[in-house]
Write a protein that holds these residues in place. Structure first.
Motif, PDB file in Angstrom:
ATOM      1  N   UNK A  24     -72.664 -11.450 -36.348  1.00 32.86           N
ATOM      2  CA  UNK A  24     -72.664 -10.627 -37.559  1.00 32.86           C
ATOM      3  C   UNK A  24     -73.687  -9.491 -37.456  1.00 32.86           C
ATOM      4  N   UNK A  25     -74.885  -9.820 -36.967  1.00 34.60           N
ATOM      5  CA  UNK A  25     -75.937  -8.807 -36.808  1.00 34.60           C
ATOM      6  C   UNK A  25     -75.538  -7.777 -35.755  1.00 34.60           C
ATOM      7  N   UNK A  26     -74.867  -8.224 -34.689  1.00 34.48           N
ATOM      8  CA  UNK A  26     -74.451  -7.308 -33.628  1.00 34.48           C
ATOM      9  C   UNK A  26     -73.438  -6.298 -34.157  1.00 34.48           C
ATOM     10  N   UNK A  27     -72.512  -6.757 -34.993  1.00 33.05           N
ATOM     11  CA  UNK A  27     -71.516  -5.857 -35.578  1.00 33.05           C
ATOM     12  C   UNK A  27     -72.175  -4.904 -36.577  1.00 33.05           C
ATOM     13  N   UNK A  28     -73.103  -5.436 -37.370  1.00 32.67           N
ATOM     14  CA  UNK A  28     -73.733  -4.644 -38.426  1.00 32.67           C
ATOM     15  C   UNK A  28     -74.742  -3.646 -37.884  1.00 32.67           C
ATOM     16  N   UNK A  29     -75.566  -4.054 -36.894  1.00 33.73           N
ATOM     17  CA  UNK A  29     -76.656  -3.218 -36.414  1.00 33.73           C
ATOM     18  C   UNK A  29     -76.430  -2.661 -35.016  1.00 33.73           C
TER      19      UNK A  29
END
Length: 274
Positions: A24-29
């Motif tokens: 999720x963090x990889x997609x978001x940031x």
């Protein structure tokens, strides 16, 4: 055997939860962020949450509406209690739903609770049967060894993380104390200047010169002390361990109940640097 499998579920779903948060963090940031509270690849709240759901709600798997409602309520309670007690133990709020509608203390909110309910239904009815088949293949003694090793690693990780956070809290306490001294010093300096100006206006020329000299000496001493306090403050602000930097990135909405302003200042410095 039930306890054996529950422990395996804890580590398995703790790892899967960590992978989900990282994805999720990889997609978001657009970059890797270790979203776990601990240093290792595990999110204990997922392990505890899913294991609890499986322990109590598996008998409801054939009744979809009841399973969904019970999962939503149970996971909401677990998330709320976890957030509350972590806040009280470490004096930081690690996530904050305050801006979301129908939240309770910022620890839980309706939107995420509904999402967790859907996720738990999917786990109980679709994902867990596959996970159970995979885990049941592991020989019992090998499973015991794996559990023992992972428990030792988890305990060490928890100790290191907790010690680091408590050390960081002491650093914030010291910075808050220095900031208070700086404010008090500024007030004293302002009051001194005011009083000396008023006295200078009332005395003769010779006394005025002596008073101005003493005033200047006093101001210099206060300025030196203030500069020393600033130096100590900046030195403390620069003591940011790798763990603190990781936690700031992992929990961008982390707040301190006792040092809100100073923590926000440190978070900005860490984000600007990285």
């Amino acid at each position: 055997m039930q306890i054996y499998y529950l422990i395996l579920y804890f580590f398995t779903y703790g790892l899967l939860g960590w992978c989900t948060e990282v994805a999720y963090a990889a997609v978001k940031e657009g970059k890797f962020v270790n979203r776990g509270f601990l240093n290792g690849p595990i999110c204990p709240i997922y392990g505890v949450g899913v294991s609890t759901v499986l322990l109590f709600l598996t008998p409801l798997s054939d009744n979809l509406p009841v399973l969904y409602i019970a999962s939503t309520v149970l996971v909401t309670v677990l998330e709320g209690l976890t957030g509350y007690f972590m806040d009280r133990i470490f004096h930081h709020k690690w996530w904050d739903y305050s801006k979301q509608p129908l939240n309770i203390g910022g620890y839980v909110c309706l939107i995420f609770s509904l999402v967790w309910g859907v996720a738990c239904v999917a786990i109980v009815r679709v994902i867990h049967p596959v996970i159970y088949k995979m885990l049941s293949v592991i020989p019992f003694m090998l499973g015991i060894i794996v559990i023992t090793v992972l428990t030792g690693i988890l305990s060490a990780d928890l100790y290191v993380t907790a010690s680091g956070i408590l050390k960081f809290n002491r650093q914030l306490d010291a910075m808050e104390k220095i900031a208070g001294e700086l404010r008090e010093l500024s007030d004293k300096l302002g009051e001194s200047i005011y009083e000396n100006v008023m006295e200078t206006m009332e005395i003769k020329e010779e006394g005025r010169k002596r008073l101005e000299e003493k005033t200047e000496e006093s101001k210099e001493r206060l300025e030196e002390y203030r500069e020393e306090l600033k130096r100590r403050y900046e030195e403390l602000a620069g003591q940011r361990s790798r763990m603190v930097r990781r936690l700031v990135h992992a929990f961008p909405k982390m707040e301190s109940r006792q040092h809100r302003v100073i923590l926000e200042e440190l978070k900005m410095k860490i984000r600007d640097r990285f």
